[in-house]
Design a protein around this motif. Structure first.
Motif, PDB file in Angstrom:
ATOM      1  N   SER A   1       6.210 -53.530 -42.798  1.00  0.00           N
ATOM      2  CA  SER A   1       7.525 -53.671 -42.207  1.00  0.00           C
ATOM      3  C   SER A   1       8.439 -52.563 -42.688  1.00  0.00           C
ATOM      4  CB  SER A   1       8.117 -55.026 -42.595  1.00  0.00           C
ATOM      5  OG  SER A   1       8.282 -55.091 -43.996  1.00  0.00           O
TER       6      SER A   1
ATOM      7  N   PRO B   1      12.689 -51.235 -43.071  1.00  0.00           N
ATOM      8  CA  PRO B   1      14.015 -51.806 -43.196  1.00  0.00           C
ATOM      9  C   PRO B   1      14.708 -51.892 -41.846  1.00  0.00           C
ATOM     10  CG  PRO B   1      13.639 -50.119 -44.855  1.00  0.00           C
ATOM     11  CD  PRO B   1      12.502 -50.056 -43.898  1.00  0.00           C
TER      12      PRO B   1
ATOM     13  N   ASP C   1      14.433 -54.942 -48.395  1.00  0.00           N
ATOM     14  CA  ASP C   1      12.975 -54.878 -48.372  1.00  0.00           C
ATOM     15  C   ASP C   1      12.376 -53.977 -49.450  1.00  0.00           C
ATOM     16  OD1 ASP C   1      12.634 -56.440 -45.864  1.00  0.00           O
ATOM     17  OD2 ASP C   1      13.740 -54.753 -45.017  1.00  0.00           O
TER      18      ASP C   1
ATOM     19  N   ASP D   1       8.607 -50.256 -49.632  1.00  0.00           N
ATOM     20  CA  ASP D   1       8.494 -51.709 -49.649  1.00  0.00           C
ATOM     21  C   ASP D   1       8.951 -52.221 -51.010  1.00  0.00           C
ATOM     22  OD1 ASP D   1       6.445 -51.084 -51.384  1.00  0.00           O
ATOM     23  OD2 ASP D   1       4.831 -51.593 -50.001  1.00  0.00           O
TER      24      ASP D   1
END
Length: 349
Positions: free
Chosen positions: A2, A4, A97, A21
């Motif tokens: 993932s 931000p 994150d 991360d």
């Protein structure tokens, strides 16, 4: 992986930006970041952010401290093995994150070279000061020689003779500095020196000056061999750094030596380099001085000359090395990096 939520807006920036991360591994970047680094994004993705720092450990130590949210960077060197490092100022900020690194390339606003920062008027003033210092130094030297002859008649007082030898050596070193201010001359050829002998000489200066409530700890690597350099100039540089710590209210100073392999110093890769660290628990470097600390006349004290750190920086350059620092209240580290592969025995051009 993932990214931000702020990533879409970051993509449009011309400022190099990368994000990580929660484990501080790079998971994304805008196009400006790999372009500035001079490598493809695939070589950066998945890398620990701290691994990009090729000089020092400021990033690694910051990322280990959960209580800190923001780190201000000053001329940090970033790179990957086999590639020349890139220098930048910038920020590391905690996100929801992970972490966000924003780099402002140093080439975009090159910092003044401390070696060229003394204006002509200041040079003239220093020459005048040097002229005024010559007579007192000559008087001190004569008095020290007279005391040394008297001490020689008392063979049981070796401690007194040792202090007189130290006084004489320091007078000679100051006289050489005065001569350099009066008539700048080419650097002396480098000769083999023991870095620990330099550090021990600085410790003797701390003891001889007195008046400091400080504990000095040695953390030496005894396997470090001799290397070519100017022992007097390095003594002056380290003494300036130690004195800076003393005047910052340090109660503990650590002198540490280590050898590192494959280190980039001033954009050049050296197979072997010596790291000398002066660590103190004093007040730290004020934020407003951090960007200009190695420039002449920059001082955090009203009675400071602002020349000590500028001179230390110049001595590092004379040895093809670098002088950097990281600081927060209660923990300041000045790092002197000196290449060990210079076998010519001569100062740099």
């Amino acid at each position: 992986m993932s990214t931000p939520t702020a990533a879409p807006t970051l993509e449009q920036l011309t400022t190099p930006v990368a994000w990580t991360d929660a484990q501080a591994r790079i998971v994304g970047m805008n196009p400006a970041f790999p372009r500035w680094m001079g490598i493809g994004p695939r070589r950066l993705l998945g890398q620990p952010l701290a691994a990009l720092e090729v000089e020092g450990e400021a990033l690694a130590r910051f990322l280990e401290q959960e209580e800190r949210e923001v780190l201000r960077l000053h001329r940090i060197a970033l790179g990957v093995p086999g590639e020349a490092p890139r220098y930048a100022d910038g920020w590391v900020t905690r996100t929801a994150d992970g972490w966000l690194l924003e780099a402002h390339p140093a080439d975009a606003f090159p910092a003044p070279d401390p070696a060229q920062a003394l204006p002509g008027a200041l040079q003239a003033a220093l020459k005048g000061l040097a002229h005024e210092l010559r007579n007192p130094l000559a008087g001190l030297k004569g008095a020290a020689q007279l005391l040394a002859r008297r001490a020689a008649a008392r063979p049981d007082d070796s401690g007194e003779r040792e202090l007189l030898d130290l006084i004489g050596a320091e007078i000679d070193r100051l006289s050489q500095l005065v001569d350099q201010l009066m008539s700048p001359a080419p650097q002396r050829p480098h000769a083999p020196l023991n870095i620990h002998a330099v550090l021990e000489r600085v410790l003797r200066l701390v003891e001889a000056e007195g008046g400091w409530s400080v504990r000095v700890q040695r953390d030496y690597d005894p396997s470090i061999p001799e290397f070519p350099g100017d022992a007097d100039r390095l003594t002056q540089a380290v003494w300036n750094l130690v004195r800076n710590a003393l005047e910052a209210g340090a109660s503990t100073i650590i002198l540490r030596t280590r050898v590192e392999n494959g280190l980039h110093i001033r954009e050049h890769l050296h197979p072997r380099a010596l790291r000398v660290e002066i660590v103190d628990d004093g007040r730290g470097v004020p934020d407003e001085l951090a960007e200009h600390l190695f420039l002449p006349l920059v001082s955090g004290r009203a009675d400071g000359t602002g020349l000590g750190l500028a001179l230390a920086h110049q001595v590092a350059r004379e040895h093809r090395g670098s002088l950097t620092f990281r600081s927060r209240p209660g923990h300041t580290v000045f790092t002197l990096l000196l290449p060990q592969n210079d076998t010519e025995g001569a100062p740099p051009a």
